[in-house]
Structure formats: structure tokens, C-alpha cells
Design a protein around this motif. Structure first.
Motif, mmCIF file in Angstrom:
data_model
loop_
_atom_site.group_PDB
_atom_site.id
_atom_site.type_symbol
_atom_site.label_atom_id
_atom_site.label_comp_id
_atom_site.label_asym_id
_atom_site.label_seq_id
_atom_site.Cartn_x
_atom_site.Cartn_y
_atom_site.Cartn_z
ATOM 1 N N TYR A 3 0.805 -1.102 0.094
ATOM 2 C CA TYR A 3 -0.055 -0.046 -0.154
ATOM 3 C C TYR A 3 0.840 1.246 -0.008
ATOM 4 C CZ TYR A 3 -3.410 3.532 1.116
ATOM 5 O OH TYR A 3 -4.003 4.726 1.268
ATOM 6 N N GLY A 7 -0.151 2.235 -3.404
ATOM 7 C CA GLY A 7 -1.447 2.565 -3.037
ATOM 8 C C GLY A 7 -2.608 1.588 -3.149
ATOM 9 N N VAL A 8 -2.116 0.493 -3.354
ATOM 10 C CA VAL A 8 -3.153 -0.695 -3.492
ATOM 11 C C VAL A 8 -3.084 -1.642 -2.240
ATOM 12 C CG1 VAL A 8 -3.768 -2.849 -5.030
ATOM 13 C CG2 VAL A 8 -2.972 -0.696 -6.022
ATOM 14 N N ILE A 9 -4.451 -2.049 -1.827
ATOM 15 C CA ILE A 9 -4.071 -2.985 -0.556
ATOM 16 C C ILE A 9 -4.216 -4.364 -1.105
ATOM 17 C CG2 ILE A 9 -6.802 -2.775 -0.563
ATOM 18 C CD1 ILE A 9 -6.270 -2.667 2.813
ATOM 19 N N PHE A 11 -5.294 -7.854 -0.678
ATOM 20 C CA PHE A 11 -5.893 -8.938 0.127
ATOM 21 C C PHE A 11 -5.143 -10.166 -0.267
ATOM 22 C CE2 PHE A 11 -9.336 -5.989 0.401
ATOM 23 C CZ PHE A 11 -9.753 -6.343 1.776
ATOM 24 N N LEU A 61 -4.304 -2.385 -14.225
ATOM 25 C CA LEU A 61 -5.589 -1.614 -13.245
ATOM 26 C C LEU A 61 -4.800 -0.306 -13.050
ATOM 27 C CD1 LEU A 61 -7.094 -4.660 -11.730
ATOM 28 C CD2 LEU A 61 -7.933 -3.379 -13.554
ATOM 29 N N LEU A 66 -10.635 2.218 -7.587
ATOM 30 C CA LEU A 66 -10.240 1.391 -6.362
ATOM 31 C C LEU A 66 -10.744 0.063 -6.158
ATOM 32 C CD1 LEU A 66 -8.699 2.695 -3.750
ATOM 33 C CD2 LEU A 66 -10.796 2.419 -2.863
ATOM 34 N N PHE A 67 -11.818 0.183 -6.592
ATOM 35 C CA PHE A 67 -12.606 -1.379 -6.142
ATOM 36 C C PHE A 67 -11.922 -2.227 -7.081
ATOM 37 C CE2 PHE A 67 -15.647 -0.510 -9.173
ATOM 38 C CZ PHE A 67 -16.034 -1.580 -9.580
ATOM 39 N N ALA A 68 -11.523 -1.670 -8.025
ATOM 40 C CA ALA A 68 -10.849 -2.837 -9.198
ATOM 41 C C ALA A 68 -9.731 -3.435 -8.440
ATOM 42 C CB ALA A 68 -10.978 -2.155 -10.505
ATOM 43 N N ILE A 70 -8.880 -3.623 -5.496
ATOM 44 C CA ILE A 70 -9.262 -4.676 -4.249
ATOM 45 C C ILE A 70 -9.873 -6.111 -4.630
ATOM 46 C CG2 ILE A 70 -11.122 -4.848 -2.478
ATOM 47 C CD1 ILE A 70 -10.900 -1.995 -1.928
ATOM 48 N N VAL A 72 -9.418 -7.312 -7.632
ATOM 49 C CA VAL A 72 -8.599 -8.195 -8.101
ATOM 50 C C VAL A 72 -7.529 -8.852 -7.321
ATOM 51 C CG1 VAL A 72 -6.271 -6.904 -8.889
ATOM 52 C CG2 VAL A 72 -7.652 -8.214 -10.689
ATOM 53 N N MET A 208 -3.009 3.327 7.260
ATOM 54 C CA MET A 208 -2.461 2.535 6.546
ATOM 55 C C MET A 208 -1.257 2.987 5.700
ATOM 56 S SD MET A 208 -5.306 0.380 4.422
ATOM 57 C CE MET A 208 -6.132 1.877 3.534
ATOM 58 N N VAL B 74 -17.733 0.205 -1.957
ATOM 59 C CA VAL B 74 -17.284 -1.075 -1.587
ATOM 60 C C VAL B 74 -17.648 -1.581 -0.535
ATOM 61 C CG1 VAL B 74 -15.371 -2.778 -1.981
ATOM 62 C CG2 VAL B 74 -15.390 -0.621 -3.262
ATOM 63 N N HIS B 128 -10.461 2.154 0.726
ATOM 64 C CA HIS B 128 -9.992 0.909 1.427
ATOM 65 C C HIS B 128 -10.565 0.752 2.827
ATOM 66 C CE1 HIS B 128 -7.446 0.078 -1.788
ATOM 67 N NE2 HIS B 128 -6.704 1.374 -1.625
ATOM 68 N N TYR B 129 -10.300 1.702 3.616
ATOM 69 C CA TYR B 129 -10.918 1.832 4.917
ATOM 70 C C TYR B 129 -12.338 1.176 5.048
ATOM 71 C CZ TYR B 129 -6.701 4.638 6.259
ATOM 72 O OH TYR B 129 -5.510 5.003 6.581
ATOM 73 N N ILE B 335 -12.976 -13.507 -11.830
ATOM 74 C CA ILE B 335 -12.881 -11.947 -11.313
ATOM 75 C C ILE B 335 -11.749 -11.353 -11.878
ATOM 76 C CG2 ILE B 335 -12.575 -10.615 -9.362
ATOM 77 C CD1 ILE B 335 -13.770 -12.817 -7.487
ATOM 78 N N ILE B 336 -10.645 -11.776 -12.057
ATOM 79 C CA ILE B 336 -9.449 -11.351 -12.395
ATOM 80 C C ILE B 336 -9.583 -10.939 -14.093
ATOM 81 C CG2 ILE B 336 -7.075 -11.270 -12.869
ATOM 82 C CD1 ILE B 336 -6.636 -13.008 -10.533
ATOM 83 N N LEU B 339 -12.291 -8.027 -14.579
ATOM 84 C CA LEU B 339 -11.715 -7.016 -14.166
ATOM 85 C C LEU B 339 -10.841 -6.347 -15.120
ATOM 86 C CD1 LEU B 339 -11.380 -7.275 -10.508
ATOM 87 C CD2 LEU B 339 -12.707 -5.539 -11.561
ATOM 88 N N LEU B 340 -9.946 -7.351 -15.673
ATOM 89 C CA LEU B 340 -8.838 -6.714 -16.651
ATOM 90 C C LEU B 340 -9.421 -6.435 -18.089
ATOM 91 C CD1 LEU B 340 -5.662 -9.040 -15.840
ATOM 92 C CD2 LEU B 340 -6.093 -6.440 -15.202
#
Lengths: 272, 364
Positions: A3, A7-9, A11, A61, A66-68, A70, A72, A208, B74, B128-129, B335-336, B339-340
Motif C-alpha cells: 500500500y 496505493g493498492v491494498i 488482500f 488496472l 479503486l475497487f477494481a 481490491i 483483483v 495504512m 465497496v 480501502h478503509y 474475477i481477475i 476486471l482486466l
């Protein structure tokens, strides 16, 4: 870590941890290499794999909502874990670490050798990251690339290289996390990936974008969990048996209501 | 020239607002309804069950799409609201013996209220939060589901008797009123009728003023606030409606499965719903339904096909690809991949085909 620089979180960090532990198992047990060599090899492979992931999946991406990103990384969780399952199976395997269950007695206190190594290695990694972000050119470049890729580009920093590098480093660190959490008689199986979800409260609690915050958050979360397990759960049975496991999330939610950017995070200034 | 007029290009704002753009869309819906009505009579019980689950998933997915697709928030906590709906149905119908419309609406309303309580988080937190806090809510919710034994039966789960009945007309027992339909067939009609009603309601909501407000919040929340779109109002509103849809889906699930376990409402379910709207089409009601159908059917199709695939092993303890592994991997890859390469989902593929052939032989 990721991050901070991209800037990407991520998972999928937990899956990388699982992958790292399985790789160590592969090199140390199945191929019979010395443990240290096996760990180093595993780190190299995991770092390479993370960089490939970054190149194939995350880079297209950049600039997307942003959610993309997350989602992915959530998708990656399934792919990486099932790849591990397909290669190494669902059973618990040992990683062939040298510490085992040996203990060290000093001054009347008996400590497991593994715990000492865990503490030591964690301290080294944390200190290393801290210095990296604060002192080195690379660290500054990483922070620059995260906060404003275009401005960074104008200063001669290549966000692409930085992103690839930070994923690589995160992959290597995941191996250390993997061996530490599955060393000894515990071994590794796919459930290890869940550990990462428990890291989120710590990360977010501290803020974060802050390494100090992650450490402080980790300490707070860990202490809260242990204290809750020791004092609250036995006396307040109506809260349910495993209340200490969800306590960190409760704490996280409460703190975020008061401080939406975590304890040490910098508030995002938004201009119209 | 005549051909061009048939294109129905968007030339007025009103064109964007109508529910059915062309007579073809209306005929299509009628045809779809006819096929849908005939399906349970043609398929075996197994596939009907799966289609019922797909219908339930569609309701939940529409709800999530209102929140994530239209408002841009989200949420990984969607499964929690489904759980609330399921337990509300178990309680209202099982304990208090309330009639069918009341437990369904009551469950949805309860979900909406709790969603409304969770809404304010979205006002303080972004990106994100918010995603991680919704994850925290999910874990807390699961803890409550597991430990509030008097209501949920704890880990052993609870049996639900929520008859879908108005008077003596019981969908679970249509033979009783002289109709030659099984319970599954009855539930098929019920579920998909609910999907139709709630889908049209969502479509109606989203094409009008609330829809525009939500999209403004998604695209530029500060700008939206400046031109007078109240963030408090619409973000919380989106949470209420979305959770209400989810709870409704949960209530239907409980009624159909007749048994609810707290393990049903975990993170995986949330991710599945997110995947449904990504695969189906973010910001599209029809896309949510398509995604729900696709992702519910896929594992069973893979399972049916797996006996023909040489690389699928029977057991995975020593490595190798099992049906489960294959499904999970496909799920992640879907999913991937979407999205791509097709971030707007299956529905966009359809739209593109329609545009292409609508302007045939010109490629634009």
C-alpha cells in the motif's frame, strides 16, 4: 508495504504467505536442501512470482477505480491458494525448520527457540523496512510513486519499476512471515492464509500509510486480543466463547469512527 | 435511411429514462418470462433447486449493485445482511408464526434498518478503509450469529419453518390446492417473481432522480455535495436499500433451505456476491441477475463436466486438481479476467454485440 508504495491494498498477501511456506517446504523437505538455502530460494521465487503477478494483473488496472484493484487481489487469493492446493494438496506439511520444539532456558525463564527467532527476525524486518522508507533513496522514491505517480515520473522515478520492486519485496517478506507462522510442529496448510485477514485491523488501526502505525497497531491489537481472552471472555460469558478473536475488529471500528485515517495515518486532504 | 431510424439512437434525454427502449425489449422480456415459466416444467428437480438459489442470489446481487455499482461504496459485509434476513425470517415466521408477506417484508425491513445503522461508517470512511471496516462488521456479525444461541441455535444452526403461504395457498404444497407442482417448482415461480418485482423496482429507482443522485455520489462525491446532493441522505439511503434487498434474499434462502447455519454467512459469500456483480455487470440490474445466474450455475456445470476432464482428480490430499480446486480457481480467474478485460461485465458484452449488429454493416 505494498500500500505504501503502490496505493493498492493487497488482500492476497495472506496467499503469498501460504505460497512462501509451501515453497520452503518444497525446497527444504522435498528437495532436501539446507534450511537457510531453502528459505533464500523460496524468497527469490516468491519475489519473482509477486513481480509477475504485479506485471500481469495489477499494472493494467493502474488508473482504474479503486475497487477494481481490491477485487483483483481478492480474485488472486483464490487462484494462488488453489494453485498451492493443486501442487501441494490440502494436508498439513512440515517445512523442515531447524528449530523444531527446542527451548532455551535462561535465568529461570524457558523460551522456545522459535519464538526468539520470530522476535528477532520480525524486529530485523521491521527495522529494515523502516529504514528503507525513511532513509534510502528507494524508499523515498516508493513513497513518491505512491502519493503522486505523475510527479514522481517527472522527477525521473519510474513508478513501474517501483511497483514491481515493492511487490517483489512484499513477496520475499511473505516468505519470512510464512516460515515463522508455520515453523515447528505446526506445519503449513491452506488455513494459514486467514492469518492475513487478522492483520488488517492492525494495519488500519495504525493508519495504512504509516510503518510505525503498523507496528503500533499490531501491538495494540495483539495486546487487546490477549487481554480480552484473559479478562473479558471468562467474566462475560454472554459475549460468547471466542470473543477475543473479534475484539480487534470491534476496536478497529470504534477507533475509525473517531479517527477515520487511523492513529498514525495522515488525513487525506481533498481539494475541490 | 429506414434502417437508421430503426436503430433508436439516443437523441433526447427522455430516451435515457424509459424503462423499455424499444418494442423489441418489451417482446424480449415477454419471451424471457415465457421461457422462465416453462423451465421448471422441463428441468429436473436438481437444476430447479439451483435456479431457485440463483434467483435468491440475483436479489442479493441487485442489492449489492445498488450500493457498489451505483453508489461506489465497496462492501465486503453483504453476507452479514443476508444472514440478518435469514434469521429474521426464522424468528418472525418460526417463533411468532407471522404470515408470509409480513415475515418477508419484516426481514427486509430489519436488514434495511441495520444497514442504515452501518451507513454512517461510509460517511466517515472512504475506499480501502470502508472495505476493511465492512469486513470487520462481517466478522462481528458472524460472531453474533454463532453465539446468540437462543436466536440462531449457535453452531448447530436452526431449523426454519417459514411457509410461503397465503391462506391455504401454500407454495411449498401446491398439490394441496390441486396444482400438479412440486415444492421446488413452486419456489421457482415465487423466487423469480420476487426477482422480477425487485429488479423492476431497482431499475425504476435507478433510472430516476435517486439513481442520478447515487451515481453523482459515486463519480464525484464532493461535486455532488456542492450541487445539492446530500451525501448523508443518499449514502445511508443506498445502504438501507441494499441491505434490505440482501435481507430479503436471506429470508427467501431460509424459507427455501428450511435450515440456517451461522457458517453460511461468511466472507466467501460476500466475495461471491461481489464477483457476481463484477462478472454480470457493475451498475446494471440485468447484469446482477446475469452474474448471479452465471456464478451459481458454473460450479454445477463444472462438476457435471468434470468426469470428462482428464486432469481432474478424485481426491486432493496429495495435490492434483479436484472439482473444488478447479471451481475455486475458475472463480478467481473469472474475477481477475473480467476486471482486466471487461470491467463492465457480461452485460457489456451483450450491449456490444447489440450495437455491432444494430449498425450492421457499419462497425460503429
Amino acid at each position: 508495504m505494498i500500500y505504501r508504495a503502490t496505493g493498492v491494498i493487497n488482500f492476497a498477501q495472506g496467499s503469498l504467505v501460504v505460497l512462501g511456506a509451501f515453497l520452503t517446504h518444497q525446497f527444504a523437505v522435498r528437495m532436501g536442501l539446507p534450511f537457510v538455502l531453502a528459505v533464500l530460494l523460496a524468497m527469490a521465487v516468491a519475489a519473482g512470482a509477486s513481480m509477475v503477478i504485479e506485471r500481469l494483473v495489477l499494472r493494467p488496472l493502474v488508473g482504474q477505480p479503486l475497487f477494481a484493484s481490491i477485487l483483483v487481489t481478492l480474485g488472486l487469493v483464490f487462484v494462488i491458494e488453489q494453485l498451492c492446493a493443486a501442487i501441494w494438496g490440502y494436508d498439513v506439511v512440515l517445512i523442515g525448520d531447524p528449530w523444531g520444539v527446542r527451548t532455551l532456558a535462561a535465568g529461570g525463564v524457558t523460551v522456545k527457540l522459535l519464538d526468539l527467532w520470530s522476535l528477532g527476525l520480525t524486529a530485523v524486518v521491521v527495522a529494515g523496512l523502516f529504514t528503507l522508507f525513511r532513509r534510502s533513496t528507494l524508499g523515498v522514491a516508493m513513497r513518491a510513486a505512491a502519493s503522486d505517480p505523475e510527479a514522481a515520473l517527472a522527477h525521473g522515478i519510474s513508478p513501474r519499476t517501483i511497483h514491481a520492486l515493492s511487490w517483489g519485496i512484499a513477496g520475499a517478506i511473505a516468505v519470512i512471515a510464512g516460515i515463522l507462522s508455520s515453523a515447528g510442529p505446526k506445519g503449513v496448510d491452506l488455513t494459514l492464509g486467514l492469518v492475513a485477514f487478522r492483520a488488517f485491523p492492525a494495519m488500519i488501526l495504525g493508519g495504512m500509510d504509516s510503518t510505525e502505525g503498523a507496528v503500533a497497531g499490531g501491538l495494540i491489537i495483539g495486546l487487546t486480543e490477549v487481554m480480552t481472552a484473559a479478562y473479558v471472555t471468562p467474566s462475560a460469558t454472554w459475549l460468547g466463547g471466542n470473543f477475543h478473536i473479534v475484539m480487534p475488529y470491534l476496536l478497529m471500528i470504534l477507533i475509525l469512527i473517531v479517527r477515520p485515517y487511523g492513529l498514525f495515518g495522515t488525513a487525506e486532504v481533498r481539494r475541490v | 435511411m429506414k434502417r437508421l431510424r430503426n436503430l433508436r439512437l439516443t437523441i433526447r434525454y427522455e430516451d435515457d429514462l424509459v424503462l423499455f427502449r424499444t418494442r423489441l425489449a418489451k417482446t424480449g422480456l415477454v419471451l424471457l418470462l415465457a421461457v422462465g415459466a416453462a423451465l421448471p416444467l422441463l428441468l429436473g428437480d436438481f437444476w430447479i433447486t439451483i435456479l431457485v438459489h440463483a434467483g435468491i442470489a440475483a436479489v442479493g446481487a441487485i442489492g449489492l449493485n445498488i450500493l457498489t455499482g451505483f453508489t461506489g461504496q465497496v462492501s465486503l459485509g453483504h453476507a452479514f445482511f443476508l444472514g440478518i434476513g435469514a434469521y429474521a425470517a426464522a424468528f418472525l415466521a418460526g417463533r411468532w408464526n407471522l404470515p408470509f408477506p409480513i415475515w418477508l417484508i419484516g426481514g427486509a425491513a430489519l436488514g434495511g434498518v441495520i444497514g442504515g445503522l452501518a451507513g454512517p461508517f461510509a460517511l466517515r470512511l472512504r475506499g480501502h478503509y470502508l472495505a476493511i471496516v465492512s469486513l470487520g462488521l462481517l466478522f462481528l456479525g458472524n460472531h453474533v450469529f454463532e453465539h446468540w444461541t437462543s436466536l440462531t441455535g449457535g453452531l448447530t444452526g436452526t431449523a426454519v419453518s417459514a411457509p410461503v403461504a397465503i391462506g391455504s395457498f401454500d407454495l411449498g404444497n401446491l398439490r394441496g390446492v390441486g396444482l400438479p407442482l412440486t415444492r421446488n417448482q413452486g419456489f421457482f415461480y415465487f423466487t423469480w417473481a420476487v426477482v422480477l418485482v425487485l429488479g423492476l423496482a431497482a431499475r425504476n429507482l435507478l433510472r430516476s432522480r435517486p439513481g442520478r443522485a447515487l451515481q453523482a455520489v459515486r463519480d464525484r462525491d464532493q461535486a455532488a455535495e456542492v450541487i445539492g446532493v446530500s451525501l448523508v441522505h443518499w449514502k445511508v439511503g443506498a445502504f438501507v436499500v441494499s441491505s434490505g434487498y440482501a435481507a430479503c434474499a436471506g429470508a427467501m434462502y431460509a424459507a427455501f433451505a428450511r435450515y440456517v447455519s451461522p457458517l453460511d454467512w461468511g466472507l466467501f459469500l460476500s466475495i461471491q456476491y461481489v464477483a457476481m456483480i463484477v462478472v454480470g455487470g457493475i451498475g446494471s440490474v440485468a447484469g446482477s441477475i446475469l452474474g448471479a445466474l452465471f456464478l451459481t450455475l458454473l460450479p454445477h456445470l463444472v462438476e457435471a463436466a468434470s468426469s470428462r476432464l482428464p486432469f481432474v482428480a478424485a481426491t486432493g490430499s496429495r495435490g492434483g486438481i479436484t472439482v473444488f480446486t478447479l471451481n475455486q480457481m475458475l472463480f478467481g480467474l473469472l474475477i481477475i479476467g473480467f476486471l482486466l478485460w471487461e470491467p463492465l461485465g457480461l452485460i457489456e458484452l451483450g450491449r456490444r454485440l447489440k450495437r455491432y449488429f444494430g449498425a450492421w454493416p457499419f462497425s460503429y
